[in-house]
Design a protein around this motif. Structure first.
Motif, short mmCIF file in Angstrom:
data_model
loop_
_atom_site.label_atom_id
_atom_site.label_comp_id
_atom_site.label_asym_id
_atom_site.label_seq_id
_atom_site.Cartn_x
_atom_site.Cartn_y
_atom_site.Cartn_z
N LEU A 166 53.13 114.87 -3.69
CA LEU A 166 52.06 114.80 -4.67
C LEU A 166 52.24 113.56 -5.54
O LEU A 166 53.16 112.78 -5.35
CB LEU A 166 52.06 116.08 -5.52
N GLY A 167 51.32 113.36 -6.46
CA GLY A 167 51.40 112.17 -7.31
C GLY A 167 50.53 111.04 -6.83
O GLY A 167 50.58 109.93 -7.38
N HIS A 168 49.73 111.29 -5.79
CA HIS A 168 48.79 110.29 -5.29
C HIS A 168 47.37 110.74 -5.64
O HIS A 168 47.09 111.93 -5.76
CB HIS A 168 48.92 110.16 -3.77
N PRO A 169 46.44 109.81 -5.78
CA PRO A 169 45.08 110.21 -6.16
C PRO A 169 44.32 110.91 -5.04
O PRO A 169 43.40 111.69 -5.29
CB PRO A 169 44.41 108.88 -6.52
N ARG A 170 44.67 110.62 -3.78
CA ARG A 170 43.91 111.17 -2.66
C ARG A 170 44.87 111.49 -1.52
O ARG A 170 45.67 110.65 -1.11
CB ARG A 170 42.86 110.15 -2.19
N ALA B 177 47.06 122.87 -4.03
CA ALA B 177 47.84 121.91 -4.81
C ALA B 177 46.93 120.85 -5.42
O ALA B 177 47.13 120.43 -6.57
CB ALA B 177 48.90 121.26 -3.93
N GLY B 178 45.93 120.42 -4.65
CA GLY B 178 45.00 119.43 -5.18
C GLY B 178 44.24 119.95 -6.39
O GLY B 178 44.08 119.25 -7.39
N ALA B 179 43.77 121.20 -6.30
CA ALA B 179 43.05 121.79 -7.42
C ALA B 179 43.97 121.95 -8.63
O ALA B 179 43.56 121.74 -9.77
CB ALA B 179 42.48 123.14 -7.01
N ARG B 180 45.21 122.30 -8.37
CA ARG B 180 46.17 122.55 -9.46
C ARG B 180 46.56 121.26 -10.19
O ARG B 180 46.77 121.25 -11.40
CB ARG B 180 47.41 123.22 -8.87
N HIS B 181 46.65 120.16 -9.43
CA HIS B 181 47.17 118.91 -10.00
C HIS B 181 46.14 117.79 -10.09
O HIS B 181 46.51 116.65 -10.39
CB HIS B 181 48.37 118.44 -9.17
N GLY B 182 44.87 118.11 -9.83
CA GLY B 182 43.83 117.10 -9.99
C GLY B 182 43.87 116.01 -8.95
O GLY B 182 43.60 114.84 -9.25
N ASP C 256 41.69 102.87 1.80
CA ASP C 256 43.04 102.43 2.16
C ASP C 256 44.13 103.10 1.31
O ASP C 256 45.30 103.10 1.68
CB ASP C 256 43.16 100.91 2.01
N ASP C 257 43.73 103.66 0.17
CA ASP C 257 44.73 104.26 -0.70
C ASP C 257 44.99 105.73 -0.37
O ASP C 257 45.82 106.37 -1.01
CB ASP C 257 44.30 104.15 -2.17
N VAL C 258 44.30 106.28 0.64
CA VAL C 258 44.51 107.66 1.00
C VAL C 258 45.91 107.83 1.61
O VAL C 258 46.35 107.02 2.41
CB VAL C 258 43.43 108.17 1.97
N VAL C 259 46.63 108.85 1.18
CA VAL C 259 47.93 109.18 1.74
C VAL C 259 47.72 110.20 2.85
O VAL C 259 47.13 111.27 2.61
CB VAL C 259 48.88 109.73 0.67
#
Length: 266
Positions: free
Chosen positions: A30-34, A52-57, A112-115
């Motif tokens: 986690l810690g990435h925008p997408r 996890a996405g919903a929990r951490h934005g 390109d920033d998607v993990v």
């Protein structure tokens, strides 16, 4: 931990440790925008990433194997309710999801920033999360066992073991000899080294991934565990114990994975 009792175990003791490996795999991812990941229509990872996405934005994308079917099943409906964007890959393309060509197409669509998190969630960050498990066990033990699908959980448990302990994985896939190389690769990616304290048993796949037999179905129902991963591992542990594969007095911890409602903390 709950001790599993049964005939034929002799002096071998088996303890059940309920622990969801999906939050462990995600914790350091986690810690990435997408975040984008892959899975089938009933994938626990898809659901865990969405929650996890919903929990951490975090914006999440789930790439689902096959075609869309409406109404969504409970797994995908939950993922969508958590804000995950669902997209689909035909089965031929899905088999190539790890290739540069397919991943380039995904990055062109999602940025390109998607993990990109691999199917099963096993990467170096996931290994580091799973390596935290042994240190949380307060009782004494000799062996930790876990089901093996992609190798990340076993790779991490092995890396986190104290000296003198060992890890034993049970492959849920048929023809899974390649997993030995995968576990070693994941350890090298995470830590730059491998450990000699683990092995994989290939004999209890019951026909392959998501395959079963009436015997396994009865066993899973008797012990109240799911059959795709946990029942195969547990059946293997008990069978090996009865065959004398563990020395008398061995204390075995069996990791019961798969509780998708467990929140992911960072």
């Amino acid at each position: 931990m709950e001790e599993l009792l049964g005939p034929g175990l002799g002096q071998v003791r088996v303890f059940l440790l309920h622990d969801d490996n999906k939050p462990r795999k995600l914790r350091h991812n986690l810690g990435h925008p997408r975040l984008l990941t892959f899975g089938g229509a009933y994938s626990n990872l898809i659901r865990a990433v969405a929650e996890a996405g919903a929990r951490h934005g975090i914006e999440t994308i789930g790439v689902i194997r096959g075609e869309e079917h409406l109404p969504l099943n409970p797994t995908l409906a939950r993922a969508a309710a958590c804000g995950m964007t669902l997209t689909y890959l035909d089965r031929a393309s899905y088999r190539l999801k790890h290739t540069e060509e397919v991943q380039a197409r995904l990055r062109a669509r999602w940025g390109d920033d998607v993990v990109i998190l691999p199917e099963g969630g096993s990467n170096a960050a996931a290994v580091r999360g799973c390596a935290e498990l042994p240190g949380e066990i307060e009782d004494d033990y000799d062996v930790i066992c876990c089901p093996v699908g992609t190798g990340g959980t076993l790779a991490g448990i092995s890396a986190g073991l104290p000296d003198g302990k060992r890890a034993l994985g049970f492959a849920v896939l048929k023809g899974a000899g390649f997993l030995e190389g995968e576990v070693a690769r994941l350890q090298r990616e995470a830590y730059g080294r491998t450990w000699p304290n683990w092995s994989i048993n290939l004999d209890y796949h019951f026909g392959g991934y998501a395959r079963s037999t009436p015997e396994l179905e009865r066993f899973a129902a008797e012990h109240g565990v799911e059959r795709i991963y946990v029942a195969k591992m547990l059946y293997g542990i008990l069978d090996l114990a009865r065959r004398g594969a563990f020395a008398p007095g061995t204390r075995v911890v069996a990791v019961v994975t798969g509780q998708p409602s467990t929140p992911v903390d960072v």
